[in-house]
Motif scaffolding. Sequence first.
Motif, PDB file in Angstrom:
ATOM      1  N   ARG A 187      84.584 -22.403 -13.391  1.00 35.69           N
ATOM      2  CA  ARG A 187      83.516 -22.855 -14.298  1.00 35.69           C
ATOM      3  C   ARG A 187      83.446 -24.369 -14.232  1.00 35.69           C
ATOM      4  O   ARG A 187      84.302 -25.067 -14.792  1.00 35.69           O
ATOM      5  CB  ARG A 187      83.801 -22.421 -15.718  1.00 35.69           C
ATOM      6  CG  ARG A 187      83.932 -20.909 -15.810  1.00 35.69           C
ATOM      7  CD  ARG A 187      83.417 -20.409 -17.109  1.00 35.69           C
ATOM      8  NE  ARG A 187      83.808 -19.024 -17.257  1.00 35.69           N
ATOM      9  CZ  ARG A 187      83.833 -18.393 -18.391  1.00 35.69           C
ATOM     10  NH1 ARG A 187      83.490 -19.009 -19.506  1.00 35.69           N
ATOM     11  NH2 ARG A 187      84.181 -17.136 -18.446  1.00 35.69           N
ATOM     12  N   LEU A 188      82.434 -24.862 -13.525  1.00 41.66           N
ATOM     13  CA  LEU A 188      82.274 -26.311 -13.379  1.00 41.66           C
ATOM     14  C   LEU A 188      81.301 -26.826 -14.434  1.00 41.66           C
ATOM     15  O   LEU A 188      80.544 -26.056 -15.022  1.00 41.66           O
ATOM     16  CB  LEU A 188      81.779 -26.633 -11.970  1.00 41.66           C
ATOM     17  CG  LEU A 188      82.759 -26.224 -10.859  1.00 41.66           C
ATOM     18  CD1 LEU A 188      82.145 -26.434  -9.482  1.00 41.66           C
ATOM     19  CD2 LEU A 188      84.080 -26.985 -10.975  1.00 41.66           C
TER      20      LEU A 188
ATOM     21  N   THR B   6      91.475 -17.989 -27.763  1.00 41.93           N
ATOM     22  CA  THR B   6      90.079 -18.068 -27.302  1.00 41.93           C
ATOM     23  C   THR B   6      89.606 -19.498 -27.526  1.00 41.93           C
ATOM     24  O   THR B   6      89.833 -20.065 -28.596  1.00 41.93           O
ATOM     25  CB  THR B   6      89.194 -17.083 -28.100  1.00 41.93           C
ATOM     26  OG1 THR B   6      89.685 -15.753 -27.849  1.00 41.93           O
ATOM     27  CG2 THR B   6      87.734 -17.162 -27.661  1.00 41.93           C
ATOM     28  N   VAL B   7      89.002 -20.091 -26.495  1.00 41.70           N
ATOM     29  CA  VAL B   7      88.472 -21.454 -26.645  1.00 41.70           C
ATOM     30  C   VAL B   7      86.991 -21.458 -26.275  1.00 41.70           C
ATOM     31  O   VAL B   7      86.539 -20.710 -25.396  1.00 41.70           O
ATOM     32  CB  VAL B   7      89.202 -22.481 -25.745  1.00 41.70           C
ATOM     33  CG1 VAL B   7      90.528 -22.904 -26.344  1.00 41.70           C
ATOM     34  CG2 VAL B   7      89.396 -21.957 -24.337  1.00 41.70           C
ATOM     35  N   ALA B   8      86.236 -22.344 -26.962  1.00 39.51           N
ATOM     36  CA  ALA B   8      84.814 -22.505 -26.634  1.00 39.51           C
ATOM     37  C   ALA B   8      84.702 -23.603 -25.586  1.00 39.51           C
ATOM     38  O   ALA B   8      85.371 -24.631 -25.687  1.00 39.51           O
ATOM     39  CB  ALA B   8      84.053 -22.899 -27.894  1.00 39.51           C
TER      40      ALA B   8
ATOM     41  N   GLY C 241      80.131 -25.912 -22.330  1.00 39.18           N
ATOM     42  CA  GLY C 241      78.949 -25.239 -21.774  1.00 39.18           C
ATOM     43  C   GLY C 241      78.398 -24.184 -22.726  1.00 39.18           C
ATOM     44  O   GLY C 241      77.355 -23.581 -22.452  1.00 39.18           O
ATOM     45  N   GLY C 242      79.111 -23.895 -23.830  1.00 39.60           N
ATOM     46  CA  GLY C 242      78.557 -22.983 -24.833  1.00 39.60           C
ATOM     47  C   GLY C 242      79.114 -21.582 -24.771  1.00 39.60           C
ATOM     48  O   GLY C 242      78.748 -20.744 -25.594  1.00 39.60           O
ATOM     49  N   ASP C 243      80.012 -21.258 -23.828  1.00 38.83           N
ATOM     50  CA  ASP C 243      80.574 -19.906 -23.826  1.00 38.83           C
ATOM     51  C   ASP C 243      82.049 -19.946 -24.250  1.00 38.83           C
ATOM     52  O   ASP C 243      82.592 -21.007 -24.531  1.00 38.83           O
ATOM     53  CB  ASP C 243      80.384 -19.214 -22.466  1.00 38.83           C
ATOM     54  CG  ASP C 243      80.908 -20.063 -21.332  1.00 38.83           C
ATOM     55  OD1 ASP C 243      81.436 -21.147 -21.619  1.00 38.83           O
ATOM     56  OD2 ASP C 243      80.811 -19.636 -20.174  1.00 38.83           O
ATOM     57  N   GLU C 244      82.676 -18.785 -24.249  1.00 41.08           N
ATOM     58  CA  GLU C 244      84.063 -18.703 -24.713  1.00 41.08           C
ATOM     59  C   GLU C 244      84.957 -18.156 -23.609  1.00 41.08           C
ATOM     60  O   GLU C 244      84.513 -17.352 -22.777  1.00 41.08           O
ATOM     61  CB  GLU C 244      84.144 -17.758 -25.929  1.00 41.08           C
ATOM     62  CG  GLU C 244      83.557 -18.360 -27.176  1.00 41.08           C
ATOM     63  CD  GLU C 244      83.891 -17.531 -28.415  1.00 41.08           C
ATOM     64  OE1 GLU C 244      84.146 -16.317 -28.266  1.00 41.08           O
ATOM     65  OE2 GLU C 244      83.912 -18.107 -29.525  1.00 41.08           O
TER      66      GLU C 244
END
Length: 363
Positions: A191-192, A209-211, A214-217
């Motif tokens: 995930r760049l 779990t981290v956000a 880029g807005g996803d988890e």
Amino acid sequence: MSRTVAVIGGGYGGAAVAKALETEADVVLIDPRDAFVNAAGSLRAVTRPDWAGNMFFPFDTLLTRATVVRDRAVSVDPAGVTLASGRRVAADFLVLATGSSYAYPAKPAADSVSEAVEDFRRTHKELAGADRVLILGAGPVGLELAGEIKDAWPHKQVTIVDPAERLLPGFEPEMVEELHRQLDELGVQVRLGAGVTPPAEPGRTGTFTVATTGGDEITADIWFRAHGVRVNSDYLADGLLTTRTPEGLVPVTETLNVRGHDHVYAVGDLTDVAEAKRAGYAMQHAEVVARNIAAQLRGEPPVATYEAAVDPMILLPLGPRGGVGQLPTPDGPSVVPTTTVSAFKGADLFTGRFTEQFGPTAA
Ligand SMILES: Cc1cc2nc3c(=O)[nH]c(=O)nc-3n(C[C@H](O)[C@H](O)[C@H](O)COP(=O)(O)OP(=O)(O)OC[C@H]3O[C@@H](n4cnc5c(N)ncnc54)[C@H](O)[C@@H]3O)c2cc1C
């Protein structure tokens, strides 16, 4: 003329200088470690701890005539070194070779082989119990770590996150494309353009779990830091020898003298030579410095010079059999096949080369 050469730091550059000069001078090698560390082996030492001993070459067997002092330099001036213990080593020649620190596990944090191997075992145990692995940093270290994990545990989920928009900027597009292909084939998720703030401690099992920015988890069971290299030059902060660059690097001339000092040299990651920081270059620096000191010991001028490497080079294994690379040629950088990456690096991570040069490993 007295002939004491104090080499501060016994990594790739310092160990090579000490080895080259120990028959011609009274070499004193100063390092808090008890062995030369082939850091290229660290990531496999985590996934295959039985292999970890291969990356350590005890100074006792590597150097037969030099004196090894297990201590840390806290101050250096043109006449010698002051150590953390308070001891003073006076020297006719000084070689600064204290390199850089990477976040564990890329380089061991402990100074003794036994403690470092124990750390790798502990991390291996944590990693073995984690199904989902998050790696922060998609540089060569993060990518190699992903490859080693997938080689040892093909079914683990491995995600690499990096705020950069592209992998390995500055390298040949054909090589980067092949890298993406191999990562896809291994099932490594990259995930760049995304950053995350990790939970407390790296290298420990515990689901989180981290956000991402880029807005996803992302949910994972363990995470590793694979970014943030630090130059080891704090002992020069008092300015008794030199003024470091804002990045903490030591300014050197083309003969690799510390600027303003004809009997003080520097090699490796510590120098301000305008090139990527690599073990291979540190060892080339060491050859130049050993030749110059040997010449001065004979009463001759030091004329060997070092020219900074211009073309980016890399050998980036993804496990013992995978990976990509690019090497310099007279016609510019050339992308090499995976078989070359494996033969030159991935298969044994340079153990054979250093065994030839430095004698037996700690394994
Ligand atoms: C996983 C990994 C893979 C890599 N793969 C490659 C590769 O394939 N090819 C390549 O060319 N490069 C590679 N590198 C980069 C390479 O490891 C570094 O460029 C190299 O370590 C620099 O060597 P050095 O001699 O400058 O210092 P280092 O190897 O960092 O050694 C410095 C030594 O100085 C000692 N020291 C530190 N502070 C003090 C002090 N105050 N007093 C006394 N001693 C001190 C340390 O204990 C250490 O032994 C890799 C790095 C990592 C982490």
